[in-house]
Scaffold this motif. Structure first.
Motif, PDB file in Angstrom:
ATOM      1  N   UNK A  93      51.520  57.821  65.772  1.00 40.12           N
ATOM      2  CA  UNK A  93      52.838  57.438  65.254  1.00 40.12           C
ATOM      3  C   UNK A  93      52.707  56.508  64.068  1.00 40.12           C
ATOM      4  N   UNK A  94      51.856  55.497  64.179  1.00 38.85           N
ATOM      5  CA  UNK A  94      51.694  54.523  63.093  1.00 38.85           C
ATOM      6  C   UNK A  94      51.163  55.191  61.833  1.00 38.85           C
ATOM      7  N   UNK A  95      50.126  55.990  61.964  1.00 37.49           N
ATOM      8  CA  UNK A  95      49.484  56.565  60.778  1.00 37.49           C
ATOM      9  C   UNK A  95      50.388  57.568  60.066  1.00 37.49           C
ATOM     10  N   UNK A 106      57.258  64.426  62.192  1.00 35.58           N
ATOM     11  CA  UNK A 106      56.015  65.187  62.332  1.00 35.58           C
ATOM     12  C   UNK A 106      55.004  64.397  63.144  1.00 35.58           C
ATOM     13  N   UNK A 107      54.917  63.099  62.853  1.00 26.58           N
ATOM     14  CA  UNK A 107      54.023  62.237  63.621  1.00 26.58           C
ATOM     15  C   UNK A 107      54.415  62.122  65.074  1.00 26.58           C
ATOM     16  N   UNK A 108      55.718  62.125  65.356  1.00 26.49           N
ATOM     17  CA  UNK A 108      56.169  62.040  66.748  1.00 26.49           C
ATOM     18  C   UNK A 108      55.798  63.302  67.525  1.00 26.49           C
ATOM     19  N   UNK A 109      55.857  64.457  66.867  1.00 31.85           N
ATOM     20  CA  UNK A 109      55.418  65.685  67.543  1.00 31.85           C
ATOM     21  C   UNK A 109      53.922  65.632  67.852  1.00 31.85           C
ATOM     22  N   UNK A 110      53.146  65.121  66.895  1.00 31.81           N
ATOM     23  CA  UNK A 110      51.703  64.984  67.126  1.00 31.81           C
ATOM     24  C   UNK A 110      51.426  63.963  68.217  1.00 31.81           C
ATOM     25  N   UNK A 111      52.151  62.843  68.162  1.00 29.28           N
ATOM     26  CA  UNK A 111      51.924  61.782  69.146  1.00 29.28           C
ATOM     27  C   UNK A 111      52.322  62.227  70.551  1.00 29.28           C
ATOM     28  N   UNK A 112      53.304  63.118  70.664  1.00 31.93           N
ATOM     29  CA  UNK A 112      53.656  63.654  71.982  1.00 31.93           C
ATOM     30  C   UNK A 112      52.485  64.447  72.567  1.00 31.93           C
ATOM     31  N   UNK A 113      51.810  65.234  71.720  1.00 34.94           N
ATOM     32  CA  UNK A 113      50.626  65.945  72.188  1.00 34.94           C
ATOM     33  C   UNK A 113      49.520  65.002  72.617  1.00 34.94           C
TER      34      UNK A 113
END
Length: 291
Positions: A172-174, A216-223
């Motif tokens: 999320x941060x990155x 986009x980061x939130x979708x990645x962070x969910x994974x």
């Protein structure tokens, strides 16, 4: 006053109707494209390959794995051999506990990670303080955090949520930081020349400009949250899908492992889809541009 209220209500109704029409248009375009049929073909191809390698050719690498026939018959059985199926209470208990843990960790990672990423992109001095520490901590695997998590937090539940939070937080941060850094410098110059204050630049330029990367980061962070959760539940949990996978392995209940893995994949996909839908709702200008 009543006239103004009627105008506001009609404007809201028009906005909702417009969003609904836009969603229907996107669904229609998607169904008319080859994408959904290729997606279905890919899933069917994977199941067919799974069936051939485990049940038809009985290849050495796969002869210990349960095939799709054995797995799905166990999954839908009212009286499952290993006690886990769509008809058992324990199956939904494991799902509910895992979903609740991911929800807690994801909300915490979002509430902390998004502001930190925004400020890192906005203030260079703050980034200079925090970015090196972030880069040192980020590559550490989740499994390496397990002993410290158990020592730091009083109960198993808190340690599992902490491990899940870590996996989600860094992504999320990155991505939020990348979103701020991707904003064209001309927007900042234009806002400053028009007399915008620091607060106005932050909320009118930085936040909207970074939103596409944030979601986009939130979708990645969910994974990341889901596979961090599984690592934590395998080593420190008593319930949950990760615990179910590990416990089924130790008890030689191999179809249950596949059932839990497929369940994880389906729930994780729906979680990412939900985030994508929320992002589209908050970024209507981006949705219209794509449409």
């Amino acid at each position: 006053m009543s006239h103004s209220n009627s105008i506001d209500v009609s404007a809201v109704e028009e906005g909702v109707a417009g969003s609904g029409k836009l969603a229907l248009i996107r669904i229609k375009q998607w169904l008319q494209s080859p994408a959904p049929y290729l997606n279905l073909l890919g899933v069917c191809g994977f199941v067919a390959l799974w069936y051939l390698t485990t049940e038809v050719f009985d290849l050495p690498l796969f002869n210990k794995l349960p095939g799709p026939k054995a797995t799905f018959s166990e999954w839908v059985s009212p009286s499952p051999v290993y006690g886990i199926s769509l008809h058992t209470h324990e199956y939904y208990q494991h799902i509910g506990i895992s979903v609740w843990r991911v929800f807690q960790a994801f909300i915490l990672a979002t509430c902390l990670g998004v502001p930190i990423g925004l400020f890192m992109g906005w203030k260079k001095k703050f980034k200079d303080y925090t970015f090196p520490l972030l880069e040192v901590l980020r590559p550490i695997p989740m499994l390496a955090w397990v002993p410290l998590a158990i020592l730091m937090w009083p109960g198993r539940e808190a340690s599992i949520v902490f491990l899940t939070f870590l996996g989600s937080f860094f992504a999320t941060v990155l991505n939020t930081l990348l979103g701020v850094e991707s904003i064209d410098e001309s927007y900042f110059r234009a806002a400053s020349s028009l007399g915008a204050s620091e607060k106005q630049i932050f909320f009118k330029v930085i936040v909207p400009g970074a939103l596409p990367f944030v979601f986009t980061g939130l979708q990645i962070s969910m994974g990341y949250a889901w596979f961090s959760l599984v690592a934590g539940e395998m080593l420190a949990g008593e319930f949950g899908l990760g615990y179910l996978i590990w416990n089924s392995y130790t008890l030689v209940q191999y179809p249950v492992i596949i059932i839990a893995m497929i369940t994880l994949g389906v729930i994780g996909s729906f979680s990412s889809l939900l985030i994508r839908l929320i992002g589209d709702k908050l970024m209507q200008w981006k949705v219209r541009e794509v449409a």
